[in-house]
Design a protein around this motif. Structure first.
Motif, short mmCIF file in Angstrom:
data_model
loop_
_atom_site.label_atom_id
_atom_site.label_comp_id
_atom_site.label_asym_id
_atom_site.label_seq_id
_atom_site.Cartn_x
_atom_site.Cartn_y
_atom_site.Cartn_z
N ILE A 4 0.83 -1.20 0.00
CA ILE A 4 0.00 0.00 0.00
C ILE A 4 0.86 1.25 0.00
CG2 ILE A 4 -1.91 -1.14 1.19
CD1 ILE A 4 -1.08 0.36 3.74
N GLY A 5 0.22 2.34 -0.36
CA GLY A 5 0.85 3.65 -0.30
C GLY A 5 -0.01 4.59 0.52
N PHE A 6 0.52 5.75 0.82
CA PHE A 6 -0.18 6.75 1.62
C PHE A 6 -0.19 8.07 0.87
CE2 PHE A 6 1.60 3.69 4.56
CZ PHE A 6 0.54 3.42 5.40
N ARG A 7 -1.35 8.76 0.90
CA ARG A 7 -1.46 10.08 0.29
C ARG A 7 -2.19 11.00 1.25
NH1 ARG A 7 -2.93 7.73 -5.56
NH2 ARG A 7 -4.77 6.97 -4.52
N ARG A 8 -1.93 12.28 1.05
CA ARG A 8 -2.69 13.36 1.70
C ARG A 8 -3.05 14.33 0.60
NH1 ARG A 8 0.96 14.96 6.62
NH2 ARG A 8 0.04 13.69 8.24
N ASP A 9 -4.31 14.68 0.53
CA ASP A 9 -4.77 15.62 -0.50
C ASP A 9 -4.31 15.21 -1.90
OD1 ASP A 9 -5.96 17.22 1.53
OD2 ASP A 9 -4.01 18.16 1.90
N GLY A 10 -4.31 13.91 -2.15
CA GLY A 10 -3.95 13.40 -3.46
C GLY A 10 -2.46 13.31 -3.72
N GLU A 11 -1.63 13.76 -2.80
CA GLU A 11 -0.17 13.74 -2.97
C GLU A 11 0.44 12.61 -2.17
OE1 GLU A 11 1.62 15.83 -4.97
OE2 GLU A 11 -0.28 16.70 -5.60
N ALA A 12 1.41 11.91 -2.77
CA ALA A 12 2.11 10.84 -2.07
C ALA A 12 2.80 11.39 -0.83
CB ALA A 12 3.14 10.20 -2.99
N VAL A 13 2.82 10.58 0.21
CA VAL A 13 3.43 10.97 1.48
C VAL A 13 4.71 10.15 1.66
CG1 VAL A 13 3.08 11.03 3.98
CG2 VAL A 13 1.17 11.52 2.45
N GLU A 14 5.76 10.81 2.07
CA GLU A 14 7.04 10.15 2.31
C GLU A 14 6.94 9.19 3.50
OE1 GLU A 14 9.96 10.50 0.59
OE2 GLU A 14 8.84 11.73 -0.83
N ASP A 15 7.73 8.14 3.45
CA ASP A 15 7.76 7.18 4.55
C ASP A 15 8.04 7.86 5.88
OD1 ASP A 15 7.36 5.23 2.67
OD2 ASP A 15 9.27 4.21 3.00
N ALA A 16 8.96 8.80 5.90
CA ALA A 16 9.33 9.47 7.15
C ALA A 16 8.13 10.15 7.81
CB ALA A 16 10.45 10.48 6.90
N THR A 17 7.24 10.69 7.00
CA THR A 17 6.04 11.35 7.54
C THR A 17 5.13 10.33 8.21
OG1 THR A 17 6.17 13.05 5.83
CG2 THR A 17 4.04 12.77 6.92
N VAL A 18 4.92 9.21 7.55
CA VAL A 18 4.07 8.16 8.10
C VAL A 18 4.73 7.56 9.34
CG1 VAL A 18 2.85 5.99 7.62
CG2 VAL A 18 3.16 7.67 5.80
N GLN A 19 6.02 7.35 9.29
CA GLN A 19 6.75 6.81 10.44
C GLN A 19 6.63 7.74 11.64
OE1 GLN A 19 10.77 6.01 9.20
NE2 GLN A 19 10.09 4.53 7.67
N GLU A 20 6.78 9.03 11.44
CA GLU A 20 6.68 9.97 12.56
C GLU A 20 5.26 9.97 13.13
OE1 GLU A 20 7.12 12.62 15.57
OE2 GLU A 20 8.60 11.36 14.57
N PHE A 21 4.26 9.91 12.25
CA PHE A 21 2.88 9.86 12.71
C PHE A 21 2.65 8.62 13.58
CE2 PHE A 21 -1.45 8.35 12.24
CZ PHE A 21 -2.18 9.47 12.65
N LEU A 22 3.12 7.47 13.08
CA LEU A 22 2.95 6.22 13.84
C LEU A 22 3.76 6.23 15.13
CD1 LEU A 22 2.91 3.30 11.27
CD2 LEU A 22 1.16 3.89 12.93
N ARG A 23 4.97 6.77 15.09
CA ARG A 23 5.80 6.83 16.29
C ARG A 23 5.05 7.58 17.40
NH1 ARG A 23 7.57 10.00 19.43
NH2 ARG A 23 7.07 11.77 18.10
N ALA A 24 4.46 8.72 17.05
CA ALA A 24 3.72 9.50 18.03
C ALA A 24 2.50 8.73 18.53
CB ALA A 24 3.31 10.84 17.42
N ALA A 25 1.79 8.05 17.63
CA ALA A 25 0.60 7.28 18.02
C ALA A 25 0.98 6.12 18.94
CB ALA A 25 -0.12 6.76 16.78
#
Length: 113
Positions: free
Chosen positions: A31-52
């Protein structure tokens, strides 16, 4: 006399970052991740998950290292479900097996063998 340590002081913040990295690496194979139709870098998703992950109560995480498999497995399912809910609320998730390899067999993981 030293003051007693809080339970949150006994957790290693690096563990949350490592868990987040491993989760994203595993998910990106399909799978991939997008925000507002734009691909999101792994580092962004990792930081989000780290905080969660870090927000989870220490008690929830302590169950994960328990000997009894029944509560341990239930905790894994609960934590996984809640993290998945948070990811879906934050990002658009799309099926993208080609995200890693592409049709030519090249990509961040290298050629398919």
């Amino acid at each position: 006399m030293a003051s007693p340590r809080k339970a949150s002081d006994r957790r290693d913040p690096q563990c949350a970052a490592l868990f987040a990295r491993d989760i994203v690496k595993a998910l990106r194979a399909q799978i991939g991740f997008r925000r507002d139709g734009e691909a999101v870098e792994d580092a962004t998703v990792q930081e989000f998950l780290r905080a969660a992950i870090w927000e989870r109560p220490v008690e929830d995480c302590a169950v994960l290292v328990g000997i009894d498999a029944t509560p341990r497995d239930a905790a894994k399912r609960d934590i996984s479900k809640r993290l998945a809910e948070r990811l879906k609320a934050e990002f658009e998730i799309f099926h993208a097996p080609a995200f890693r390899h592409g049709d030519s067999g090249t990509g961040p993981l290298g050629p398919r063998g």
